[in-house]
Structures are given as structure tokens and as C-alpha cells.
Write a protein that holds these residues in place. Structure first.
Motif: not given
Length: 197
Positions: A153-176
Motif C-alpha cells: 500500500a505504498d502509494t496510498i501510504q504516500g497520500l495518507v501519511t499519518n496512517a498506520t498499516f496492517e494486514v487483516g480481514t474484512s471482519e476486522d473492519v466494522p463498517c456500513d
């Protein structure tokens, strides 16, 4: 008798000047030899320094050749995984595709933040973006969750510079938002609230 003293004085003066001249000449010879010796030492050190520099330049050229050489399949570094019975495996990450399905989630109380980041990612070239809300509460720090270890995710991390990075599953991300086909989640926290600035 007065003439004899004058002669001795004249002879004495001559020898006195003669000795002084010899001392001055010897002083000049010593000074010249010292200067020559210093010059010889400096030129020797300079030539040693040049030889070292030429050796470093040669090593740098070799390193440059190693860095610019194209990799072949024979060059892949394989790591042994003891849990997999010692089978060799190579993990080569490829950059996330610009048309990959990415969900941008708002994890703050600022309305429209996910849409603002969607627009920013669209300007960067990403074409398959959805927006929604993170339902796991508000976050102070943004994070990027990749659903595959093989993707970078280097390209995205270059834009969202304050973000942390992790590998996970969709169950790890509660959303609508539906997680079908999603490759990555960009969860925008307070650290990247571009609407509050």
C-alpha cells in the motif's frame, strides 16, 4: 700598538661577520630542507588518499552495477518456513492496482471526510473507490487495512501519511459498506482530517 689593535679588530670583525654569514646560510639551508621534507610528506599522503579514493570509486561502480542489474527468476530470495515443513517460499509484494476495490471510511465525527479523501485518491489515479462510515468508533490515527499480504500500500501510504498499516480481514473492519471484492480499507481518523484544517 694602536695599529695592531685596529688590525686585530678588523680581523675580528671579518671573522665575526663571516661566522654570522655562515650561521645565516646554515639557517636558510635548514629551512629549505624542512620545507622540502614537508612538501614530500604532504604529496605522499595525497597520493595515498587518491589511491584510496580510486579504490572506493571502483567499489561504488561495482555496487551500482549490482543495484541496476535486472533481477531474474534465478535471483529470487527464498525463505524456508519451518511450519510448512521446510518448503521454500518467496513473498514478493506488488503495488495495489489503481482499479482495485478500495473502501474509504470516515472514523471521525466530521461529515463528508470519506468523500473528501475519495476525491483525493481519485486525483492520485485510483478508480474503484467506495465511501462509508467506520462503525468501530472514532479513531485518532488513520489506518490502512490490506486484505492480502501480497499487496503493498505504498502509494496510498504516500497520500495518507499519518496512517498506520496492517494486514487483516474484512471482519476486522466494522463498517456500513459491503465487503464484497474489497482489497483494502482506508480508515480516516482525526490525524488526517483534511476538512478540519
Amino acid at each position: 700598538m694602536a695599529k695592531r689593535k685596529k688590525k686585530q679588530t678588523a680581523v675580528g670583525l671579518f671573522f665575526s661577520f663571516f661566522l654570522k654569514a655562515i650561521v645565516i646560510i646554515l639557517g636558510l639551508v635548514i629551512l629549505a630542507m624542512s620545507a622540502f621534507l614537508i612538501k614530500a610528506v604532504i604529496s605522499t599522503k595525497q597520493s595515498e588518499s587518491d589511491e584510496i579514493s580510486e579504490g572506493d570509486a571502483f567499489e561504488d561502480d561495482q555496487n551500482d552495477e549490482l543495484l541496476t542489474a535486472e533481477a531474474t527468476s534465478d535471483d529470487a530470495v527464498l525463505f524456508e518456513d519451518d511450519a510448512a515443513g521446510g518448503e521454500a517460499a518467496a513473498v514478493i509484494k506488488s503495488e495495489i492496482a489503481m482499479d482495485a476495490s478500495i473502501v474509504v471510511l470516515n472514523a471521525t465525527e466530521t461529515a463528508g471526510l470519506a468523500a473528501a479523501w475519495r476525491d483525493k485518491l481519485t486525483e492520485a489515479g485510483f478508480t474503484n473507490l467506495q465511501t462509508g462510515n467506520y462503525t468501530g468508533g472514532t479513531l485518532d490515527t488513520s489506518k490502512i487495512v490490506m486484505l492480502s499480504e501480497e499487496l503493498s500500500a505504498d502509494t496510498i501510504q504516500g497520500l495518507v501519511t499519518n496512517a498506520t498499516f496492517e494486514v487483516g480481514t474484512s471482519e476486522d473492519v466494522p463498517c456500513d459498506v459491503s465487503s464484497e471484492g474489497v482489497v483494502a480499507y482506508v480508515i480516516i481518523g482525526g490525524s488526517d482530517n483534511i476538512l478540519a484544517q
